[in-house]
Design a protein around this motif. Structure first.
Motif, PDB file in Angstrom:
ATOM      1  N   ALA A 132      -1.597  -8.872 -13.101  1.00  0.00           N
ATOM      2  CA  ALA A 132      -1.762  -8.680 -11.664  1.00  0.00           C
ATOM      3  C   ALA A 132      -2.650  -7.480 -11.378  1.00  0.00           C
ATOM      4  CB  ALA A 132      -0.403  -8.490 -11.010  1.00  0.00           C
ATOM      5  N   THR A 133      -3.342  -7.533 -10.247  1.00  0.00           N
ATOM      6  CA  THR A 133      -4.163  -6.390  -9.851  1.00  0.00           C
ATOM      7  C   THR A 133      -3.287  -5.308  -9.236  1.00  0.00           C
ATOM      8  OG1 THR A 133      -4.547  -7.244  -7.624  1.00  0.00           O
ATOM      9  CG2 THR A 133      -6.099  -7.926  -9.354  1.00  0.00           C
ATOM     10  N   ARG A 135      -3.877  -3.974  -6.421  1.00  0.00           N
ATOM     11  CA  ARG A 135      -3.737  -4.325  -5.009  1.00  0.00           C
ATOM     12  C   ARG A 135      -2.546  -5.251  -4.787  1.00  0.00           C
ATOM     13  NH1 ARG A 135      -4.757  -2.371  -0.331  1.00  0.00           N
ATOM     14  NH2 ARG A 135      -2.522  -2.762  -0.272  1.00  0.00           N
ATOM     15  N   LYS A 136      -2.416  -6.278  -5.633  1.00  0.00           N
ATOM     16  CA  LYS A 136      -1.309  -7.220  -5.507  1.00  0.00           C
ATOM     17  C   LYS A 136       0.032  -6.521  -5.792  1.00  0.00           C
ATOM     18  CE  LYS A 136       0.545 -11.574  -7.245  1.00  0.00           C
ATOM     19  NZ  LYS A 136       0.353 -12.728  -8.170  1.00  0.00           N
ATOM     20  N   THR A 137       0.010  -5.586  -6.739  1.00  0.00           N
ATOM     21  CA  THR A 137       1.230  -4.853  -7.087  1.00  0.00           C
ATOM     22  C   THR A 137       1.710  -4.007  -5.922  1.00  0.00           C
ATOM     23  OG1 THR A 137       0.557  -4.791  -9.403  1.00  0.00           O
ATOM     24  CG2 THR A 137       2.236  -3.218  -8.710  1.00  0.00           C
ATOM     25  N   ASP A 182       1.181  -4.604  -2.763  1.00  0.00           N
ATOM     26  CA  ASP A 182       1.734  -5.527  -1.772  1.00  0.00           C
ATOM     27  C   ASP A 182       3.164  -5.933  -2.143  1.00  0.00           C
ATOM     28  OD1 ASP A 182      -0.627  -5.429  -0.387  1.00  0.00           O
ATOM     29  OD2 ASP A 182      -1.416  -7.311  -1.218  1.00  0.00           O
ATOM     30  N   ASN A 201     -11.417   1.176  -7.244  1.00  0.00           N
ATOM     31  CA  ASN A 201     -11.343  -0.199  -6.749  1.00  0.00           C
ATOM     32  C   ASN A 201      -9.974  -0.786  -7.076  1.00  0.00           C
ATOM     33  OD1 ASN A 201     -11.635  -2.867  -6.045  1.00  0.00           O
ATOM     34  ND2 ASN A 201     -13.597  -3.159  -7.073  1.00  0.00           N
ATOM     35  N   LEU A 202      -9.126  -0.890  -6.082  1.00  0.00           N
ATOM     36  CA  LEU A 202      -7.764  -1.373  -6.311  1.00  0.00           C
ATOM     37  C   LEU A 202      -7.739  -2.813  -6.805  1.00  0.00           C
ATOM     38  CD1 LEU A 202      -5.800   0.057  -3.231  1.00  0.00           C
ATOM     39  CD2 LEU A 202      -6.172   1.081  -5.472  1.00  0.00           C
ATOM     40  N   ARG A 203      -8.727  -3.618  -6.401  1.00  0.00           N
ATOM     41  CA  ARG A 203      -8.724  -5.030  -6.782  1.00  0.00           C
ATOM     42  C   ARG A 203      -9.182  -5.243  -8.220  1.00  0.00           C
ATOM     43  NH1 ARG A 203      -7.870  -7.962  -2.271  1.00  0.00           N
ATOM     44  NH2 ARG A 203      -8.293  -6.977  -0.270  1.00  0.00           N
ATOM     45  N   ALA A 204      -9.849  -4.269  -8.772  1.00  0.00           N
ATOM     46  CA  ALA A 204     -10.395  -4.455 -10.121  1.00  0.00           C
ATOM     47  C   ALA A 204      -9.422  -4.010 -11.209  1.00  0.00           C
ATOM     48  CB  ALA A 204     -11.711  -3.692 -10.256  1.00  0.00           C
ATOM     49  N   ARG A 236      -6.130  -3.737 -13.374  1.00  0.00           N
ATOM     50  CA  ARG A 236      -4.961  -4.523 -13.722  1.00  0.00           C
ATOM     51  C   ARG A 236      -3.757  -3.592 -13.915  1.00  0.00           C
ATOM     52  NH1 ARG A 236      -6.233  -9.506 -12.072  1.00  0.00           N
ATOM     53  NH2 ARG A 236      -8.462  -9.810 -12.485  1.00  0.00           N
TER      54      ARG A 236
END
Length: 331
Positions: free
Chosen positions: A225-226, A228-230, A232, A269-272, A274
């Motif tokens: 998971a990224t 960003r997803k974590t 959330d 970059n939060l989306r990049a 892992r």
């Protein structure tokens, strides 16, 4: 006109009683010394082998204090019981065995009923701790350890009725019981087991499975998971953390609010990113069948606020934090 005056006089007298008795206890605290440690050592030697007990005795008001001290010790892990000194002379001495500890309480140290049974107690091989208000009394001289519970005055206006002296003896007995509790590693769960009809029993013997969050209430992400997803998932779960698991839900790590603050200082970059690269691997875990009190001890010892709950295979089955333990009244 006399009623307010009488009421004021009663209040003043009551305040004076409380002040005298509190002063007596404070004086005991200042005067505690190696004799207290010697008494503690005697009792520990007596009960640590699991075969010996503490006997507490006194006559009159001191007898009531002795009963309470024996009760407090018993409920906090030190096997103890009360023996009436007069009854001891008529057969109850048979309960006393070699290497037991006999605690005799007498303000004067000259109580005839106690002094009468001391030779028999010595013949049995029991050790003697005396709590008296006179260090030169007969009872104090016969003791292996004498604990001085002398008070400057009784709270009774006539300075006759045992008041401050019994309070001092009771406080000294409580000090012994609590020091023994601590020295012998007595826990909240141990206390609950000796109070099976009480509310504390139900609370202290709760298990992790009784208080943990389950299923969707446990914030969880996979290792790939990224960040960003974590974040959330952490926000959704409201536990201040997210469990990180593999495809079989085996725990691989944990990511907490503290880890997030540290990661944000380094990540652009939060989306990049892992989660596997910033999570805390091999986190502290606990089994669902453990006592909830054990979870508290684990959190306090390692200064953490959340715990993941896993089964024997390391599979995530739940989670909890300090707030869950507060709600369950384990803390």
């Amino acid at each position: 006109m006399n009623a307010p005056h009488a009421a004021n006089g009663a209040l003043e007298l009551a305040r004076k009683v409380l002040e005298i008795e509190s002063d007596a206890v404070r004086a005991l605290a200042r005067h505690l010394d190696d004799r207290f440690l010697a008494a503690l050592s005697l009792i520990r030697q007596c009960v640590d082998d699991g075969q010996r007990r503490v006997i507490v005795s006194g006559i009159g008001k001191s007898g009531h204090i002795a009963r309470k001290i024996a009760s407090t010790m018993s409920s906090t892990g030190t096997p103890a019981y009360f023996v009436h000194p007069a009854e001891a002379s008529h057969g109850d001495l048979g309960m006393i065995r070699a290497d037991d500890v006999f605690i005799a309480i007498s303000n004067s140290g000259e109580s005839e009923e106690l002094l009468h049974i001391i030779p028999a107690i010595r013949r049995e091989g029991a050790r003697l701790i005396a709590i008296t208000g006179d260090r030169n009394s007969s009872l104090a001289r016969e003791a292996d350890v004498h604990l001085d519970a002398a008070v400057a005055q009784e709270a009774c206006p006539l300075n006759l009725s045992p008041t401050a002296s019994t309070t001092a003896a009771l406080a000294l007995g409580d000090a012994l019981a609590v020091a023994l509790l601590d020295a012998r590693g007595f826990t909240k769960a141990d206390f609950a087991r000796s109070h099976p009809r009480g509310k504390l029993y139900r609370e202290a013997l709760k298990h992790v499975a009784d208080v943990m969050r389950r299923g969707a209430a446990v914030p969880t992400v996979r290792q790939d998971a990224t960040l960003r997803k974590t974040i959330d998932e952490m926000t959704r779960g409201g536990l201040g953390m997210t469990a990180v698991v593999d495809a079989k839900r085996r725990v691989k790590g944990i990511f907490t609010d503290g880890d997030l603050r540290r990661a944000l200082k380094k990540v652009a970059n939060l989306r990049a990113v892992r989660i596997a690269s910033v999570m805390k691997p091999n986190p502290r875990t606990i089994r669902p069948d453990a006592l909830a009190a054990e979870a508290v001890e684990l959190m306090e010892r390692h200064k953490i606020s959340q715990l993941l709950v896993v089964d024997a295979a390391g599979t995530l089955v739940g989670a909890l934090n300090m707030h869950d333990l507060f709600r369950a009244k384990v803390l």
